[in-house]
Design an enzyme around this catalytic site. Structure first.
Site, PDB file in Angstrom:
ATOM      1  N   CYS A  43     107.883  36.264 -53.711  1.00 48.32           N
ATOM      2  CA  CYS A  43     108.718  35.655 -54.585  1.00 48.32           C
ATOM      3  C   CYS A  43     109.324  36.351 -55.836  1.00 48.32           C
ATOM      4  O   CYS A  43     108.300  36.212 -56.845  1.00 48.32           O
ATOM      5  CB  CYS A  43     108.805  34.177 -54.347  1.00 48.32           C
ATOM      6  SG  CYS A  43     110.168  33.183 -55.246  1.00 48.32           S
ATOM      7  N   CYS A 103     121.758  40.902 -59.160  1.00 50.88           N
ATOM      8  CA  CYS A 103     122.073  39.169 -59.502  1.00 50.88           C
ATOM      9  C   CYS A 103     122.632  39.302 -60.750  1.00 50.88           C
ATOM     10  O   CYS A 103     122.047  39.981 -61.454  1.00 50.88           O
ATOM     11  CB  CYS A 103     120.863  38.559 -59.174  1.00 50.88           C
ATOM     12  SG  CYS A 103     121.341  36.800 -59.313  1.00 50.88           S
ATOM     13  N   CYS A 162     117.953  35.006 -64.355  1.00 53.60           N
ATOM     14  CA  CYS A 162     116.754  34.036 -64.448  1.00 53.60           C
ATOM     15  C   CYS A 162     115.744  35.111 -65.110  1.00 53.60           C
ATOM     16  O   CYS A 162     115.195  35.988 -64.582  1.00 53.60           O
ATOM     17  CB  CYS A 162     116.168  33.409 -63.321  1.00 53.60           C
ATOM     18  SG  CYS A 162     117.581  32.395 -62.393  1.00 53.60           S
ATOM     19  N   CYS A 196     113.380  36.907 -45.088  1.00 53.17           N
ATOM     20  CA  CYS A 196     114.194  36.688 -46.384  1.00 53.17           C
ATOM     21  C   CYS A 196     115.155  37.686 -46.681  1.00 53.17           C
ATOM     22  O   CYS A 196     114.556  38.902 -46.711  1.00 53.17           O
ATOM     23  CB  CYS A 196     113.012  36.640 -47.363  1.00 53.17           C
ATOM     24  SG  CYS A 196     113.686  36.486 -49.057  1.00 53.17           S
ATOM     25  N   GLU A 244     116.588  44.570 -50.431  1.00 55.70           N
ATOM     26  CA  GLU A 244     115.556  44.506 -50.018  1.00 55.70           C
ATOM     27  C   GLU A 244     115.339  43.049 -49.152  1.00 55.70           C
ATOM     28  O   GLU A 244     116.112  42.499 -49.383  1.00 55.70           O
ATOM     29  CB  GLU A 244     114.461  44.377 -51.097  1.00 55.70           C
ATOM     30  CG  GLU A 244     114.192  45.783 -51.929  1.00 55.70           C
ATOM     31  CD  GLU A 244     113.173  45.925 -52.864  1.00 55.70           C
ATOM     32  OE1 GLU A 244     112.914  46.790 -53.388  1.00 55.70           O
ATOM     33  OE2 GLU A 244     112.641  44.811 -53.150  1.00 55.70           O
ATOM     34  N   CYS A 248     112.710  36.356 -63.072  1.00 55.63           N
ATOM     35  CA  CYS A 248     113.053  37.095 -61.599  1.00 55.63           C
ATOM     36  C   CYS A 248     113.322  38.696 -61.780  1.00 55.63           C
ATOM     37  O   CYS A 248     114.018  38.941 -62.689  1.00 55.63           O
ATOM     38  CB  CYS A 248     114.265  36.470 -60.961  1.00 55.63           C
ATOM     39  SG  CYS A 248     114.588  37.146 -59.605  1.00 55.63           S
TER      40      CYS A 248
END
Length: 356
Positions: free
Chosen positions: A337, A112, A116, A105, A92, A119
């Protein structure tokens, strides 16, 4: 034979490519003009190439893009694209318009591996690194949909899916093209790599790629950061800040670092946390970006309220730390975010990053 996607080649690599074909260096500037200025991707329409060169390029090279699966428009004019790389993997990217700029962005990995806890991307696991072509294609696709003549992309940030500094070479090559006047021609201050703190890569980046650096800090001490950002168990805050100082002192132009700090209710948002953060960053030329936590499914966290964030900001500001509060954008399309997820075929391994 696998064809060479020319979007993966920066100017130096394109020079080598054409030399191997027995062509002169000026062919590099010509094809970069076609790709990045004219937005022509069909070799047969590149009329200043000889017929034999066009035929050779069609045999050994290509200019290919991920497919656009979905495009979403938020109420605040943020746009999110879902791009398909294969049957099981998607990335994305998000365009954020402002009065004085347009920020894109982009993603650097499918998923990933750093996990974290606040996230959404981290909860998807990890499948693969993007190629330089897959990174650069995001900017070209966005330009096409935005009508680049009227809605120019002025800033590009590697803050989408993935940890950019676990995909160094592809990200650095992409930065070469973003900065190259023959390609996108962005200022080094308008391109930002965000990292969760891969210390050896920050040290390499300080010498290799002169773009801006953002560090996902999110805690003022190792005990808390170990939980929020697990890679901290490998590279402590002390090691991270040492690497940041190396980055600040590298090169001939003045550099600054943006420290990102997501505000989590009753987790990292107390007065004590603010004072510790101010003390931690006192000796660094840095700015802190306070980010309200953005909700996603299966999360355990809530965002700090506006009053708490304002108080946190005031404490930092009074102690000389430049601080801003990021306004949440694109939340209604999961484009804010920490909300980017896509869908990935998870191949995550336990080891986040080798310490080398």
């Amino acid at each position: 034979m696998n064809k060479q996607n020319l979007l993966s080649l920066n100017q130096d690599a394109l020079n080598d490519f054409f030399v191997c074909l027995g062509e002169k260096h000026y062919r590099t500037k010509q094809i970069m003009q076609w790709i990045y200025k004219v937005h022509e991707f069909d070799f047969d329409k590149m009329f200043n190439f000889s017929k034999s060169l066009r035929e050779e390029l069609n045999k050994i090279a290509c200019i290919e893009f991920p497919r656009v699966v979905k495009q979403k428009f938020a109420l605040d004019k943020v746009i999110k694209w879902v791009l398909g790389l294969s049957k099981d993997n998607y990335i994305e990217m998000v365009y954020i318009p402002e009065k004085d700029r347009g920020t894109l962005c982009i993603s650097s990995q499918v998923g990933c591996a750093l996990a974290c806890t606040f996230c959404s991307t981290g909860m998807q696991g990890f499948n693969k690194n993007l190629t330089t072509a897959e990174i650069i294609a995001q900017v070209l696709i966005a330009n096409k949909y935005l009508n680049y003549k009227t809605k120019r992309i002025s800033n590009v940030v590697f803050m989408g899916m993935g940890e950019p500094l676990l995909n160094e070479q592809a990200v650095y090559n992409a930065c070469d093209l973003l900065l190259d006047d023959s390609a996108f021609g962005l200022s080094r201050r308008k391109v930002t790599i965000s990292t969760s703190g891969i210390v050896p890569a920050i040290l390499r980046m300080s010498k290799r790629t002169p773009v801006s650096l953002a560090v996902s800090l999110h805690a003022p001490n190792n005990q808390l950061r170990n939980k929020l950002v697990p890679v901290n168990q490998k590279y402590s805050i002390e090691e991270l800040l040492k690497a940041c100082k190396v980055y600040l002192n590298a090169g001939t132009q003045e550099r600054h670092i943006l420290f990102e700090y997501v505000m989590l209710e009753d987790v990292n948002d107390s007065t004590e946390h603010a004072n510790k953060l101010a003390k931690l960053l006192k000796s660094i030329s840095a700015k802190v970006n306070l980010i309200p936590f953005n909700y996603f499914e299966r999360t355990q966290y809530k965002s700090s309220n506006a009053q708490t964030i304002k108080k946190f900001q005031d404490i930092l500001y009074k102690q000389g730390i430049r601080t801003m509060m990021r306004r949440t954008r694109g939340e209604d399309i999961d484009g804010a975010c920490g909300q980017l997820a896509g869908r990935v075929l998870n191949k995550t391994k336990k080891l986040h990053a080798r310490k080398n």
